[in-house]
Design a protein around this motif. Sequence first.
Motif, mmCIF file in Angstrom:
data_model
loop_
_atom_site.group_PDB
_atom_site.id
_atom_site.type_symbol
_atom_site.label_atom_id
_atom_site.label_comp_id
_atom_site.label_asym_id
_atom_site.label_seq_id
_atom_site.Cartn_x
_atom_site.Cartn_y
_atom_site.Cartn_z
ATOM 1 N N VAL A 194 6.035 3.855 11.579
ATOM 2 C CA VAL A 194 5.623 3.862 10.176
ATOM 3 C C VAL A 194 5.017 5.221 9.831
ATOM 4 C CG1 VAL A 194 4.200 2.731 8.424
ATOM 5 C CG2 VAL A 194 5.152 1.391 10.325
ATOM 6 N N VAL A 195 5.558 5.850 8.816
ATOM 7 C CA VAL A 195 4.990 7.096 8.305
ATOM 8 C C VAL A 195 4.334 6.756 6.969
ATOM 9 C CG1 VAL A 195 5.427 9.471 7.609
ATOM 10 C CG2 VAL A 195 6.805 8.422 9.440
ATOM 11 N N ARG A 196 3.034 6.835 6.953
ATOM 12 C CA ARG A 196 2.264 6.436 5.760
ATOM 13 C C ARG A 196 1.762 7.687 5.040
ATOM 14 N NH1 ARG A 196 -1.671 1.617 6.574
ATOM 15 N NH2 ARG A 196 0.357 0.596 6.360
ATOM 16 N N ALA A 245 12.924 3.260 2.961
ATOM 17 C CA ALA A 245 11.990 3.938 2.059
ATOM 18 C C ALA A 245 11.413 2.946 1.063
ATOM 19 C CB ALA A 245 12.697 5.071 1.329
ATOM 20 N N PRO A 246 10.173 3.143 0.654
ATOM 21 C CA PRO A 246 9.568 2.241 -0.340
ATOM 22 C C PRO A 246 10.178 2.497 -1.721
ATOM 23 C CG PRO A 246 8.092 4.065 0.140
ATOM 24 C CD PRO A 246 9.256 4.216 1.076
ATOM 25 N N GLY A 294 0.391 6.868 -4.900
ATOM 26 C CA GLY A 294 -0.476 5.906 -4.221
ATOM 27 C C GLY A 294 -0.281 5.987 -2.718
ATOM 28 N N THR A 295 -0.241 4.839 -2.068
ATOM 29 C CA THR A 295 -0.004 4.787 -0.618
ATOM 30 C C THR A 295 1.366 4.181 -0.378
ATOM 31 O OG1 THR A 295 -2.347 4.585 -0.085
ATOM 32 C CG2 THR A 295 -0.797 3.782 1.564
ATOM 33 N N VAL A 296 2.222 4.905 0.333
ATOM 34 C CA VAL A 296 3.585 4.428 0.580
ATOM 35 C C VAL A 296 3.901 4.519 2.068
ATOM 36 C CG1 VAL A 296 4.553 4.847 -1.710
ATOM 37 C CG2 VAL A 296 4.428 6.729 -0.069
ATOM 38 N N ASP A 297 4.685 3.547 2.541
ATOM 39 C CA ASP A 297 5.102 3.498 3.946
ATOM 40 C C ASP A 297 6.606 3.736 4.052
ATOM 41 O OD1 ASP A 297 2.574 2.919 4.837
ATOM 42 O OD2 ASP A 297 2.921 0.758 5.036
ATOM 43 N N PHE A 298 6.971 4.694 4.878
ATOM 44 C CA PHE A 298 8.375 4.917 5.232
ATOM 45 C C PHE A 298 8.546 4.364 6.648
ATOM 46 C CE2 PHE A 298 7.253 7.917 2.041
ATOM 47 C CZ PHE A 298 8.378 8.060 1.248
ATOM 48 N N VAL A 299 9.488 3.434 6.803
ATOM 49 C CA VAL A 299 9.570 2.694 8.061
ATOM 50 C C VAL A 299 10.889 3.000 8.774
ATOM 51 C CG1 VAL A 299 9.522 0.411 9.129
ATOM 52 C CG2 VAL A 299 8.153 0.867 7.081
ATOM 53 N N PHE A 300 10.777 3.459 10.016
ATOM 54 C CA PHE A 300 11.953 3.693 10.851
ATOM 55 C C PHE A 300 12.007 2.596 11.925
ATOM 56 C CE2 PHE A 300 13.206 8.017 9.648
ATOM 57 C CZ PHE A 300 12.076 8.464 8.989
#
Lengths: 74, 260
Positions: B108-110, B148-149, B168-174
């Motif tokens: 997770v890249v936040r 991607a969010p 805001g706060t977003v999570d990119f999930v691999f």
Amino acid sequence: MSEEQFTDEYGFTGPLPVTSTQRVIPTGEFHPGLSIGERAPDFELPNHRGETISFHADRAGARAALLFYRSAVW
Amino acid sequence: MSDVDSEVIRRYEVLNTIVQPDDVPFYGIPFPGFFLLNEDGTIVDKLFNRHLAHREGIEAILDSFAGRITPGENEPITSAAEDDGIRISAFLRGGGGVLRVGPRRRLVVRIEMPEGLHIYRDPVPVGMVATAITVDGPEAFRHEAVEAPPTHAFELPGVDEPLEVWEGTVDFVFPVYAASILGRAIREGAASIGVDVTVRYQACDDAQCFIPRTQTLRLDVPIGPGAMPNFGEMRGITGQTVEMDSMTHMKRLVERKQAD
């Protein structure tokens, strides 16, 4: 056989050649399973103690995660 | 539970249709994955994998129920902040952060942005920088395409093209997993592998943009052996003994299938 014949595109090395049907990896669109929003069908199955589990009755109104895997032992 | 005749597997439409009926004993297996049900039994989420050896960890299920991803206590995490006020974190979610062959994890890249700032999704006009994330690790470390969010539309004065932004706060999930050669690193005594996460972005507010940034974070990911199902005899916490020898079960399975 060479090691390459047992290693798939995911880098996973298994006991059978990658051409074995149970090792073929689906390509293209992949959306198995009933759709989100559908009612989960009820069923009865034995658990590991041989007791019959009646799915909806035994979860008794609780939320549930239903996992499918090919076997616990292989 | 045991679905010997794959009846429930069929009713839930997860039968592996690539395996043919004459392929004993493999015919009847499902694609691995899970459904989440709400209180009245309606399916509210599902996740299935193409690969027979990949399993979702319990954390993926809990995160789906919760609707958010929270790093576990021992899961590796690294973060950095820039003077534009943006904080970037990377963490490996699932299994205590230990990478093994079989279970899938989530990298997770936040990106946490102060109020009023946003970053852009590709495409952007010439002269602006879209957000780009790359993940690099050793050969045993594999990842799939980023999830991607959602973005929202943003109008920039003087720019005709529609822009999509995150704020805001977003999570990119691999989704990540290990190739079998991870075992070689373990045999050679390695306890972890290094994974680099590089984030390129440009933050802007309604009036101005900061200079583009490139931030590289290194995650030290613990590695461990894959789960081997051949437990022999296992005593449960309630005192009963469960015989878990895989060869015995495989033999029974073959006999049962051949008898059909």
